[in-house]
Design an enzyme around this catalytic site. Structure first.
Site, PDB file in Angstrom:
ATOM      1  N   ASN A 173       0.836   5.137  -0.558  1.00  0.00           N
ATOM      2  CA  ASN A 173       0.596   6.395  -1.265  1.00  0.00           C
ATOM      3  C   ASN A 173       0.165   7.403  -0.206  1.00  0.00           C
ATOM      4  O   ASN A 173      -0.962   7.351   0.282  1.00  0.00           O
ATOM      5  CB  ASN A 173      -0.507   6.201  -2.324  1.00  0.00           C
ATOM      6  CG  ASN A 173      -0.923   7.513  -2.970  1.00  0.00           C
ATOM      7  OD1 ASN A 173      -0.301   8.556  -2.749  1.00  0.00           O
ATOM      8  ND2 ASN A 173      -1.980   7.474  -3.776  1.00  0.00           N
ATOM      9  N   TRP A 174       1.099   8.272   0.147  1.00  0.00           N
ATOM     10  CA  TRP A 174       0.805   9.224   1.237  1.00  0.00           C
ATOM     11  C   TRP A 174      -0.149  10.328   0.801  1.00  0.00           C
ATOM     12  O   TRP A 174      -0.617  11.093   1.638  1.00  0.00           O
ATOM     13  CB  TRP A 174       2.109   9.866   1.727  1.00  0.00           C
ATOM     14  CG  TRP A 174       2.993   8.948   2.510  1.00  0.00           C
ATOM     15  CD1 TRP A 174       2.776   7.617   2.800  1.00  0.00           C
ATOM     16  CD2 TRP A 174       4.237   9.293   3.139  1.00  0.00           C
ATOM     17  NE1 TRP A 174       3.808   7.125   3.555  1.00  0.00           N
ATOM     18  CE2 TRP A 174       4.726   8.137   3.788  1.00  0.00           C
ATOM     19  CE3 TRP A 174       4.993  10.461   3.215  1.00  0.00           C
ATOM     20  CZ2 TRP A 174       5.926   8.117   4.497  1.00  0.00           C
ATOM     21  CZ3 TRP A 174       6.188  10.438   3.924  1.00  0.00           C
ATOM     22  CH2 TRP A 174       6.643   9.278   4.561  1.00  0.00           C
ATOM     23  N   LYS A 175      -0.387  10.439  -0.485  1.00  0.00           N
ATOM     24  CA  LYS A 175      -1.223  11.527  -1.010  1.00  0.00           C
ATOM     25  C   LYS A 175      -0.684  12.869  -0.472  1.00  0.00           C
ATOM     26  O   LYS A 175       0.518  12.993  -0.254  1.00  0.00           O
ATOM     27  CB  LYS A 175      -2.700  11.276  -0.691  1.00  0.00           C
ATOM     28  CG  LYS A 175      -3.123   9.863  -1.174  1.00  0.00           C
ATOM     29  CD  LYS A 175      -4.588   9.628  -1.239  1.00  0.00           C
ATOM     30  CE  LYS A 175      -4.843   8.210  -1.748  1.00  0.00           C
ATOM     31  NZ  LYS A 175      -6.239   7.897  -1.927  1.00  0.00           N
TER      32      LYS A 175
ATOM     33  N   HIS B  88      -3.557   7.798 -11.288  1.00  0.00           N
ATOM     34  CA  HIS B  88      -4.382   7.566 -10.093  1.00  0.00           C
ATOM     35  C   HIS B  88      -5.754   8.207 -10.330  1.00  0.00           C
ATOM     36  O   HIS B  88      -5.850   9.274 -10.949  1.00  0.00           O
ATOM     37  CB  HIS B  88      -3.701   8.184  -8.862  1.00  0.00           C
ATOM     38  CG  HIS B  88      -4.366   7.772  -7.584  1.00  0.00           C
ATOM     39  ND1 HIS B  88      -5.542   8.340  -7.151  1.00  0.00           N
ATOM     40  CD2 HIS B  88      -4.032   6.833  -6.666  1.00  0.00           C
ATOM     41  CE1 HIS B  88      -5.903   7.758  -6.004  1.00  0.00           C
ATOM     42  NE2 HIS B  88      -4.993   6.844  -5.686  1.00  0.00           N
TER      43      HIS B  88
ATOM     44  N   GLU C  90      -7.579   9.937  -8.529  1.00  0.00           N
ATOM     45  CA  GLU C  90      -7.690  11.335  -8.061  1.00  0.00           C
ATOM     46  C   GLU C  90      -7.088  12.295  -9.087  1.00  0.00           C
ATOM     47  O   GLU C  90      -7.551  13.425  -9.234  1.00  0.00           O
ATOM     48  CB  GLU C  90      -7.021  11.474  -6.678  1.00  0.00           C
ATOM     49  CG  GLU C  90      -7.886  10.814  -5.603  1.00  0.00           C
ATOM     50  CD  GLU C  90      -7.143  10.286  -4.385  1.00  0.00           C
ATOM     51  OE1 GLU C  90      -5.971  10.653  -4.182  1.00  0.00           O
ATOM     52  OE2 GLU C  90      -7.745   9.489  -3.640  1.00  0.00           O
TER      53      GLU C  90
ATOM     54  N   GLU D 139      -7.587  -0.167  -8.594  1.00  0.00           N
ATOM     55  CA  GLU D 139      -8.152   0.604  -7.488  1.00  0.00           C
ATOM     56  C   GLU D 139      -9.580   1.003  -7.848  1.00  0.00           C
ATOM     57  O   GLU D 139      -9.785   2.027  -8.532  1.00  0.00           O
ATOM     58  CB  GLU D 139      -7.323   1.872  -7.246  1.00  0.00           C
ATOM     59  CG  GLU D 139      -5.902   1.598  -6.832  1.00  0.00           C
ATOM     60  CD  GLU D 139      -5.323   2.735  -5.995  1.00  0.00           C
ATOM     61  OE1 GLU D 139      -4.856   2.460  -4.896  1.00  0.00           O
ATOM     62  OE2 GLU D 139      -5.384   3.905  -6.432  1.00  0.00           O
TER      63      GLU D 139
ATOM     64  N   GLY E 131     -10.581   5.357  -0.011  1.00  0.00           N
ATOM     65  CA  GLY E 131     -10.840   6.288   1.085  1.00  0.00           C
ATOM     66  C   GLY E 131     -12.241   6.183   1.655  1.00  0.00           C
ATOM     67  O   GLY E 131     -12.672   7.060   2.402  1.00  0.00           O
TER      68      GLY E 131
ATOM     69  N   SER F 277      -9.032   1.048   0.495  1.00  0.00           N
ATOM     70  CA  SER F 277      -9.413   0.690   1.864  1.00  0.00           C
ATOM     71  C   SER F 277      -8.761  -0.596   2.362  1.00  0.00           C
ATOM     72  O   SER F 277      -9.375  -1.371   3.093  1.00  0.00           O
ATOM     73  CB  SER F 277     -10.945   0.612   1.981  1.00  0.00           C
ATOM     74  OG  SER F 277     -11.509   1.891   1.720  1.00  0.00           O
TER      75      SER F 277
ATOM     76  N   GLY G 265      -3.402   3.689   0.748  1.00  0.00           N
ATOM     77  CA  GLY G 265      -3.528   5.117   0.998  1.00  0.00           C
ATOM     78  C   GLY G 265      -3.496   5.405   2.491  1.00  0.00           C
ATOM     79  O   GLY G 265      -2.446   5.369   3.140  1.00  0.00           O
ATOM     80  N   GLY G 266      -4.664   5.652   3.065  1.00  0.00           N
ATOM     81  CA  GLY G 266      -4.782   6.079   4.463  1.00  0.00           C
ATOM     82  C   GLY G 266      -3.967   5.227   5.437  1.00  0.00           C
ATOM     83  O   GLY G 266      -3.288   5.775   6.321  1.00  0.00           O
TER      84      GLY G 266
HETATM   85  P1  13P Z   1      -7.140   4.245   0.664  1.00  0.00           P
HETATM   86  O1  13P Z   1      -6.256   3.086   1.064  1.00  0.00           O
HETATM   87  O2  13P Z   1      -7.078   5.390   1.611  1.00  0.00           O
HETATM   88  O3  13P Z   1      -8.528   3.777   0.355  1.00  0.00           O
HETATM   89  O4  13P Z   1      -6.540   4.817  -0.716  1.00  0.00           O
HETATM   90  C1  13P Z   1      -6.210   3.945  -1.738  1.00  0.00           C
HETATM   91  C2  13P Z   1      -5.441   4.685  -2.756  1.00  0.00           C
HETATM   92  O5  13P Z   1      -5.955   5.570  -3.408  1.00  0.00           O
HETATM   93  C3  13P Z   1      -4.020   4.335  -2.924  1.00  0.00           C
HETATM   94  O6  13P Z   1      -3.498   4.910  -4.069  1.00  0.00           O
END
Ligand code: 13P
Length: 257
Positions: free
Chosen positions: A9-11, A96, A98, A168, A174, A212, A233-234
């Site tokens: 997930n590149w956000k 998600h 967010e 999640e 994050g 994470s 994510g990251g």
């Molecule tokens: P991180 O891997 O950066 O913690 O993010 C997880 C996430 O929100 C994937 O959708």
């Protein structure tokens, strides 16, 4: 045993140049590993054409991070599931944390997004997870069960291959603080039980863990019996790190502590 699934997930990160470099490295590195898991990247809508062009002849699939609750109409700024499907999208994240937190998405809205995906053959990835306060109050199971069954009630599906769940925990996203393999497994086993009691045809739905995940903790997480892969994510922004996570789905790298 079904293949594991690793989704990035590149956000709201990236740009044409950076995406191109990242995808080139991912494709080059994934070639030798493709038998072991399915892989996809959920990119910002604007880069769908780029992802499609660069990935269409490869085993890496692509997806979106959100779609509209509506099919079509006067909804300025929104992107419909049908539009995404025209770009060959395989997966769409729905709900998600967010989106729930910053855009006020309710279970009703998330259910509508799941429905829009199912209508056009995109696999929705339903995200569920508790906040730190909820975990500390001992409400984790209650929260994830509510989030999951709210969707199943509103948009029933009985095709396990066309529906993915991602656990999640909000406190792990994050923050660099992943759930431990045992904490994640406990919730995954519970979600599996909820899915199975809802419909036996859903007992094999893939349940991904996100929060994470890095190359260094992925093998421990993926060794758990009810963790079917990851939503990253990251670490998905760094091709080497993401490839390391993909590598961790291979049975021989599993080291159970
Ligand atoms: P991180 O891997 O950066 O913690 O993010 C997880 C996430 O929100 C994937 O959708």
């Amino acid at each position: 045993m079904p293949k594991k699934l690793v989704l990035g997930n590149w956000k709201m990160h990236g740009g044409i140049q950076a995406n191109g470099d990242r995808l080139k490295r991912l494709v080059a590195g994934f070639t030798t590993r493709e038998a072991h898991c399915d892989v996809g990247v959920c990119v910002p809508h604007l880069y769908l054409a780029q992802a499609q062009e660069m990935l269409k002849a490869t085993s890496v699939r692509w997806g979106v991070q959100d779609i509209s609750t509506h099919e079509e109409g006067a909804y300025t700024g929104e992107v419909s599931a049908r539009m995404a499907s025209e770009f060959g999208v395989a997966y769409a994240l729905a709900g998600h944390s967010e989106r729930r937190t910053y855009h006020g998405e309710t279970d009703e809205m998330v259910a509508a997004k799941v429905a829009r995906c199912l209508d056009v053959g995109i696999v929705p990835v339903l995200c569920v997870g508790e906040t730190l306060d909820e975990r500390e109050r001992g409400e984790t199971r209650q929260v994830v069960e509510r989030q999951l069954t709210a969707i199943l009630k509103m948009r029933p599906t009985d095709d396990a291959r066309r529906f993915v769940v991602a656990y999640e925990p909000v406190w792990a996203i994050g923050t660099g603080r992943s759930a431990s393999a045992k904490q994640a497994q406990d919730v995954h086993a519970f979600l599996r039980q909820v899915l199975d009691s809802w419909s036996s045809s859903l007992s094999s739905v893939a349940i991904l863990y996100g929060g994470s995940v890095k190359a260094s903790n992925a093998d421990e997480l993926f060794a758990m019996p009810d963790i079917d892969g990851g939503l990253i994510g990251g670490a998905s922004l760094d091709a080497n790190e993401f490839l390391g996570i993909i590598e961790a789905t291979q049975p021989h790298t599993v080291s159970q502590s």
